[in-house]
Design an enzyme around this catalytic site. Structure first.
Site, PDB file in Angstrom:
ATOM      1  CG  ASP A 257      -2.005   1.008   1.145  1.00 28.21           C
ATOM      2  OD1 ASP A 257      -2.330   1.444   0.022  1.00 28.21           O
ATOM      3  OD2 ASP A 257      -2.553   1.386   2.194  1.00 28.21           O
TER       4      ASP A 257
ATOM      5  CG  ASN B  29      -7.493  -2.407  -6.233  1.00 22.98           C
ATOM      6  OD1 ASN B  29      -6.594  -3.181  -5.923  1.00 22.98           O
ATOM      7  ND2 ASN B  29      -7.837  -1.381  -5.448  1.00 22.98           N
TER       8      ASN B  29
END
Ligand code: FPP
Length: 249
Positions: free
Chosen positions: A25, A73
């Site tokens: 991340d 996503n």
């Protein structure tokens, strides 16, 4: 391998995790902080992934699992999704040439039905090479969500009950684990999340039940082998009790 990669680790070898997972991340913020497009962050993040996978292999891990693309996503701008898919394609093409030499087996977790055909063909090619390679397993979670994985496993087990291959009483933890995408991998020991957030975001929900969690504010593109070693050292210093009072048993 750099000289630094082989530096002795403070962690005692018997406390080395077998299986480490990473939520990669912070790519977007890393790029934005430099006034660059988010894509630049994903490019840098894929280089970090490569360096950490090689380092984990030198450290002697059996399995490294990374979150590359979640079921959510797809909601990102189309250009960003295309950029991530292109990086994955590039990585797979290179991996096809280097996996056997580096002793790294590649595997995918997630619902691959949504994968573009060209990428799907590359995963099939890496699968067939992986079957002939001995070494650390690197699993890439793509179109993956932990709840989705659990639902797919539940559906598959239900279907086996309907055909009579199984009865509900046969479904214990071992059988359920074998129906998950991670079947056959060692139990997850350590989950690392760089990037400052302190949550699982649906990653390996079943598998993380007894894993040690390690969070750091370092953004993924800045994450180095030394940061990985710091996570291993933190893991080695923790006492895992699995709900009991003593050591793992
Ligand atoms: C999270 O950062 C990262 C992703 C959603 C993509 C990860 C993809 C790669 C590292 C490249 C391709 C993968 C491989 C295995 C070669 P973010 O974009 O959510 O960052 P932010 O939280 O700062 O916005």
């Amino acid at each position: 391998m750099t000289g630094n990669d082989s530096a002795p680790l403070a962690a005692r070898p018997e406390n080395l995790p077998r299986h480490v997972a990473v939520i990669m991340d912070g790519n977007g913020r890393w790029a934005e902080g430099r006034g660059q497009p988010r894509r630049a962050g994903h490019i840098a993040g894929s280089e970090t992934f490569r360096a950490i996978a090689t380092h984990a292999k030198h450290r002697g891990l059996e399995a490294l699992t990374v979150y590359a693309f979640s079921t959510e996503n797809w909601r990102r701008p189309a250009a960003e999704v295309r950029g991530i898919l292109a990086l994955l394609r590039k990585y797979l093409r290179e991996a096809i040439d280097s996996m056997a030499r580096e002793g790294i087996r590649l595997r995918f977790l997630g619902d691959l039905d949504a994968m573009p055909p060209a990428l799907r063909r590359l995963t099939e090619e890496t699968d067939s090479i992986s079957r002939q390679v001995e070494g650390m397993t690197v699993s890439v979670a793509f179109n993956y969500g932990g709840r989705d994985e659990i639902l797919r496993a539940a559906r598959s087990l239900t279907e086996q009950c309907q055909t009579g291959a199984l009865t509900p009483a046969d479904i214990d933890e071992a059988r359920f684990s074998d129906a998950l995408d991670t079947a056959g991998l060692p139990p997850l020991d350590l989950l690392i999340r760089p990037g400052g957030e302190r949550r699982l975001s649906g990653f390996l929900l079943w598998q993380a039940a007894y894993a040690e969690l390690y969070f750091t504010d370092t953004l993924w593109p800045d994450f180095t082998p030394a940061d990985f070693d710091a996570a291993l050292a933190a893991y080695a210093s923790r006492q895992r009790r699995y709900g009991g009072l003593g050591g793992p048993g």
